[in-house]
Design an enzyme around this catalytic site. Structure first.
Site, PDB file in Angstrom:
ATOM      1  N   GLU A  79       0.819  -1.212   0.000  1.00  0.00           N
ATOM      2  CA  GLU A  79       0.000   0.000   0.000  1.00  0.00           C
ATOM      3  C   GLU A  79       0.858   1.270   0.000  1.00  0.00           C
ATOM      4  OE1 GLU A  79      -0.434  -2.619   1.934  1.00  0.00           O
ATOM      5  OE2 GLU A  79      -2.555  -3.110   2.193  1.00  0.00           O
ATOM      6  N   LYS A 124       3.842   1.837  -1.252  1.00  0.00           N
ATOM      7  CA  LYS A 124       4.398   2.104  -2.582  1.00  0.00           C
ATOM      8  C   LYS A 124       3.355   2.798  -3.466  1.00  0.00           C
ATOM      9  CE  LYS A 124       5.963  -0.448  -6.655  1.00  0.00           C
ATOM     10  NZ  LYS A 124       7.359  -0.030  -6.733  1.00  0.00           N
ATOM     11  N   LYS A 184      24.168   1.457   0.601  1.00  0.00           N
ATOM     12  CA  LYS A 184      23.666   0.288   1.325  1.00  0.00           C
ATOM     13  C   LYS A 184      23.719   0.456   2.836  1.00  0.00           C
ATOM     14  CE  LYS A 184      25.458  -3.650   0.184  1.00  0.00           C
ATOM     15  NZ  LYS A 184      24.519  -4.790   0.233  1.00  0.00           N
ATOM     16  N   SER A 223      22.481  -5.216 -21.533  1.00  0.00           N
ATOM     17  CA  SER A 223      21.051  -4.968 -21.759  1.00  0.00           C
ATOM     18  C   SER A 223      20.853  -3.730 -22.614  1.00  0.00           C
ATOM     19  CB  SER A 223      20.338  -4.790 -20.421  1.00  0.00           C
ATOM     20  OG  SER A 223      20.912  -3.745 -19.688  1.00  0.00           O
ATOM     21  N   TRP A 276      22.062 -11.548  -3.860  1.00  0.00           N
ATOM     22  CA  TRP A 276      20.740 -10.960  -4.064  1.00  0.00           C
ATOM     23  C   TRP A 276      19.603 -11.952  -3.817  1.00  0.00           C
ATOM     24  CZ3 TRP A 276      22.117  -7.436  -8.866  1.00  0.00           C
ATOM     25  CH2 TRP A 276      22.777  -6.286  -8.380  1.00  0.00           C
ATOM     26  N   CYS A 283      29.536  -3.016 -11.407  1.00  0.00           N
ATOM     27  CA  CYS A 283      29.071  -1.649 -11.565  1.00  0.00           C
ATOM     28  C   CYS A 283      29.175  -0.851 -10.288  1.00  0.00           C
ATOM     29  CB  CYS A 283      27.665  -1.584 -12.104  1.00  0.00           C
ATOM     30  SG  CYS A 283      26.573  -2.815 -11.487  1.00  0.00           S
ATOM     31  N   HIS A 311      23.542   6.288 -15.997  1.00  0.00           N
ATOM     32  CA  HIS A 311      22.524   6.585 -14.987  1.00  0.00           C
ATOM     33  C   HIS A 311      21.882   7.944 -15.217  1.00  0.00           C
ATOM     34  CE1 HIS A 311      25.192   3.555 -13.193  1.00  0.00           C
ATOM     35  NE2 HIS A 311      24.046   3.029 -12.862  1.00  0.00           N
TER      36      HIS A 311
HETATM   37  N1  GLN Z   1      24.517  -7.451 -18.176  1.00  0.00           N
HETATM   38  C1  GLN Z   1      23.768  -6.665 -17.258  1.00  0.00           C
HETATM   39  C2  GLN Z   1      23.084  -5.524 -17.993  1.00  0.00           C
HETATM   40  O1  GLN Z   1      23.632  -4.978 -18.856  1.00  0.00           O
HETATM   41  C3  GLN Z   1      24.628  -6.090 -16.161  1.00  0.00           C
HETATM   42  C4  GLN Z   1      23.835  -5.210 -15.208  1.00  0.00           C
HETATM   43  C5  GLN Z   1      24.532  -4.855 -13.936  1.00  0.00           C
HETATM   44  O2  GLN Z   1      25.666  -5.190 -13.744  1.00  0.00           O
HETATM   45  N2  GLN Z   1      23.845  -4.164 -13.057  1.00  0.00           N
HETATM   46  O3  GLN Z   1      22.009  -5.147 -17.664  1.00  0.00           O
HETATM   47 ZN    ZN Z   2      26.573  -2.528 -13.944  1.00  0.00          ZN
END
Ligand code: GLN
Ligand code: ZN
Length: 782
Positions: free
Chosen positions: A22, A24, A134, A459, A587, A669, A720
């Site tokens: 709720e 969110k 984090k 991606s 994760w 990353c 980003h």
């Molecule tokens: N191969 C993934 C992508 O390009 C790597 C993403 C990541 O490291 N957060 O989305």
């Molecule tokens: Zn990354």
């Protein structure tokens, strides 16, 4: 123990998000202008009331208040003490709702999420958000307070008092929770170079003092102050800060008793400091650090209430209550009841709300799990067993022991083949055939890449269309065949476009993946998924981590089909694209009946199988992403080498079963490499891509000074941000990179995957990137 009074039960903090998310939906509706602030606040109030009442009904005696937050409890604390950075133009007084959200999300509410659950940036035109990072070693992210060296503090939010009174009006007497002053300052960052935020303690304390006095006046008798910094490596100055802070606070409102909460690890060398503080109670994490019970019990003053964190607040497993009682019995047997409180190891913020909502889960698995509601019941049973004797809860204890016994022997968990394989791991399985120098010669011949090869991280944009198709397929409204056709079309278009702009190494685009961990977890044995078991990652972003409940293996190839399809469309090499074992582990909720290292080895062997199959199908390059490699680092230095050793081992297990000619890539990353740079070299990936563009390549210094031997792609544009980088900017970054690395080492790629961006941003950005790389090659030839 003498049997008479009841031992108090505390929860320390409970999930805030609502059983049906709720919070969110209320937040997003408010942010998009569809509802007003009053509606959001009404929803939040209803969530608090429901959670207090539920805890009350379950028998919790120390019900927390002020554990609720609209966004984040560290941000709440910053707002409470008036630490609002000047760019938000706050003029004192109660921090307005929109200022609060601007601090969290930036002026125009632009947030970007790359999958590493860490980045958040406002776009160039709006007010930037505060940084996020984090919370200790959890996957929860807090807003990092920003402090000036001349920072002043004033009590600027009465939230702890308001919520205490709100519960009181419902007839529920709560124990407010606040973040302690020392942990707050330790988590803050200073804007002035080299300035130590702890030095601000004398200025900050008067605000805490005022708060304590007001809480006392409002009727509070106990206050929980969270100081998880007490489980970190502290210097003498920081330890002294604890003595100073609590020396002061204990005098302001003497009748307001302080329960100082420590969690996420042992007090270790801070133990003496902690037990010498003038506090009424001390909470101990006895899941992460069971051994400290005996020491603290022996050394702590006899009138110090010890809150025993016996139920795991970080994981989803049902406890074996009898085993817990047996374990603590020798220590607590002679203690007066008044010395003890029963609690989870830490706030239950990090676990899902209620297992009863998971109606589709396998019945056995379900009987082995406990979420916040079930954990609360476990706490109450433990307290009753201790205060009234085990006979009072005989049935409950038996049920918990039966479940533990069933789980221990279940064939759903134990796969002799997997256990045999990990037992058979040997040195040769963690070693490439030849050293990098030799491999790189073989690979150069086999691949024939130009200098400064261009590529991307994996991606491409997960557009609304892609997400819509996946959702429709999930709901059964789009057939398997139609969904596949759609994904193939997207993949083909991506391949064609990459060829067109002249990238050297292509990717298939990951359109078929919902999430870089879930996609693999869904295809591996030993993993389970929930429907409603959301936990907060940050703000209104929640995740449903997979649950690793049993031995992990890979029944079938997971990505080969997609790689084959993509490669069939082009002569250029297409990278195989996998998520690494350490990231999959970090994760997920991990089983607690096997060491994390061992679970990770199982995942590593499954990924190794996939690597082998990709190679057999003809893949010449295979990327194994380890976005969360660094995330698993233990909080204290002394535990780190052990973690790094097995994490490296697992990456190598996953990646080294290939021929010299097959090029292994990895991607990480984040930016803090200094501490782990030696380890990165030990991974022995042929190529690593990392995030560097925002720090103008400074991060590469770690790689230069350590003479990192293998190839590197330092990100040359910040994915980003929606900004399209100019060719000149990319060229400048490449020059900076060349000052630090040899030309033979250098790859050209973005910072991270492009899934959070849209094609309008990605197309010109990558065209500029390729242009910059080509210009560089031409300059070299001239
Ligand atoms: N191969 C993934 C992508 O390009 C790597 C993403 C990541 O490291 N957060 O989305
Ligand atoms: Zn990354």
């Amino acid at each position: 123990m003498t049997v008479s009074q009841q031992i108090p039960v505390a929860t320390l903090g409970v999930p805030r998000i609502g059983r049906r998310r709720e919070l969110k939906f209320a937040l997003e509706s408010y942010w998009s202008g569809k509802s007003c602030g009053a509606e959001l606040l009404t929803m939040a109030k209803a969530l608090r009331a429901a959670s207090w009442e539920e805890q009350h009904d379950r028998g919790v005696s120390k019900i927390p208040s002020n554990d609720f937050s609209l966004y984040d409890h560290v941000l709440d604390t910053a707002a409470m003490v008036g630490a609002v950075p000047s760019r938000y133009a706050w003029n004192g007084g109660e921090v307005p709702l929109d200022t609060y959200f601007a601090m969290a999300r930036g002026g125009q509410a632009q947030t970007e999420h790359c999958g590493c659950a860490r980045h958040q940036h406002a776009d160039g035109h709006s007010l930037t958000a505060m940084e996020m990072t984090k919370w200790f070693d959890t996957n929860y992210h807090y807003i990092v307070p920003e402090l000036e060296d001349n920072q002043t503090f004033t009590l600027s939010s009465t939230k702890p008092i308001d919520h205490f009174l709100e519960a009181k009006a419902l007839g529920i007497h709560t124990r407010p929770v606040i973040l302690g002053p020392v942990t707050f300052l330790k988590l803050a960052k200073s804007r002035a170079e080299g300035f130590n935020t702890i030095a601000l303690l004398p200025r900050l304390l008067p605000v805490y003092e005022e708060l304590l006095r007001t809480l006392k006046l409002a009727g509070a008798d106990w206050l929980q102050i969270d100081e998880p910094a007490l489980v970190l490596d502290l210097n003498p100055n920081e330890r002294a800060a604890f003595e100073f802070a609590y020396g002061q606070l204990s005098t302001v409102a003497p009748e307001l008793k302080i329960m100082l909460a420590t969690y996420f690890g042992p007090l270790g060398d801070n133990l003496e400091t902690a037990i010498s503080l003038p506090i009424a109670g001390l909470h101990l994490d006895l899941v992460r650090a069971p051994e400290q019970l005996e020491t603290v019990g022996r050394l702590a003053p006899k009138d110090l209430v010890l809150s025993l964190g016996l139920i795991d607040g970080r994981n989803v497993w049902r406890a074996n209550l009898t085993a817990i009682l047996d374990r603590i019995k020798p220590v607590v047997a002679g203690w007066p009841l008044a010395r003890v409180e029963i609690a989870p190891s830490c706030s239950m913020l990090h676990v899902p709300i209620d297992l009863r909502m998971e109606t589709a889960l396998d019945a056995d698995l379900r009987s082995w799990l406990a979420f916040a509601a079930q954990k609360t019941d476990e706490l109450v049973i433990l307290a009753r067993a201790l205060s009234q004797g085990r006979g009072a809860v005989a049935d409950e204890l038996k049920a918990s022991a039966d479940a533990a016994a069933a789980r221990a022997t279940s064939s759903k968990i134990h796969d002799p083949l997997v256990e045999g394989r990990t037992a058979g791991i040997n040195g040769a399985m963690k070693q490439r055939t030849s050293a990098f120098a030799e491999r790189s010669r073989v690979q150069a011949r086999a691949l024939g890449l130009p200098r400064f090869p261009t590529t991307t991280i994996g991606s491409f944009p997960q557009t609304a269309e892609v997400r819509k198709a996946r959702a429709a397929h999930g709901r059964g409204q789009l057939s398997y065949v139609d969904y596949e056709t759609f994904l193939k079309k997207e993949t083909e278009a991506a391949i064609r476009w990459q060829e067109e702009i002249g990238l050297d190494v292509l990717v298939h685009g990951e359109f078929e993946r919902n999430d870089m961990v879930q996609y693999f977890a869904e295809q591996l044995s030993g993993f389970a998924f929930t429907e409603h078991a959301w936990v907060q990652s940050y703000g209104s972003r929640y995740v449903r981590p997979p649950i690793i409940f049993g031995d992990v293996s890979r029944p079938n190839p997971m990505t080969v089909r997609w790689w084959e399809f993509a490669q069939s469309l082009t002569q250029k090499p297409v990278k195989g694209m996998l998520t690494g074992p350490v990231t999959i582990l970090n994760w997920s909720f991990v089983r607690d009946d096997l060491s994390r290292a061992e679970v990770c080895r199982q995942i590593a062997l499954a990924i190794r199988d996939e690597v082998t199959d990709l190679e057999k199908s003809g893949a010449k390059m295979i990327q194994i992403d380890e976005a969360a490699f660094r995330e698993g680092l233990p909080l204290r230095k002394c535990g780190r080498q052990f973690y790094l050793d097995w994490a490296v081992e697992c990456f190598r297990l996953a990646s080294t079963g290939v021929q010299d000619a097959t090029q292994i890539h990895t991607h990480m990353c984040y930016s803090e490499f200094n501490e782990i740079i030696g380890v990165i070299a030990e991974l022995d990936a042929d190529v690593i891509s990392i995030e560097t563009s925002r720090s103008a390549m400074e991060l590469l210094d770690a790689f230069t000074s350590s003479k990192y031997p293998n190839e590197i792609g330092p990100g040359v544009y910040d994915i980003h941000s929606p900004r399209v980088p100019e060719v000149a900017e990319i060229s400048a970054l490449l020059s900076l990179a060349r000052e630090r690395l040899s030309d033979a080492q250098l790859w050209v790629n973005p910072d991270c995957g492009l899934k959070t961006r849209n094609w309008e941003e990605v197309r010109p950005s990558l065209v500029n990137m390729v242009t910059a790389a080509r210009a560089l090659r031409e300059r070299m030839q001239a």
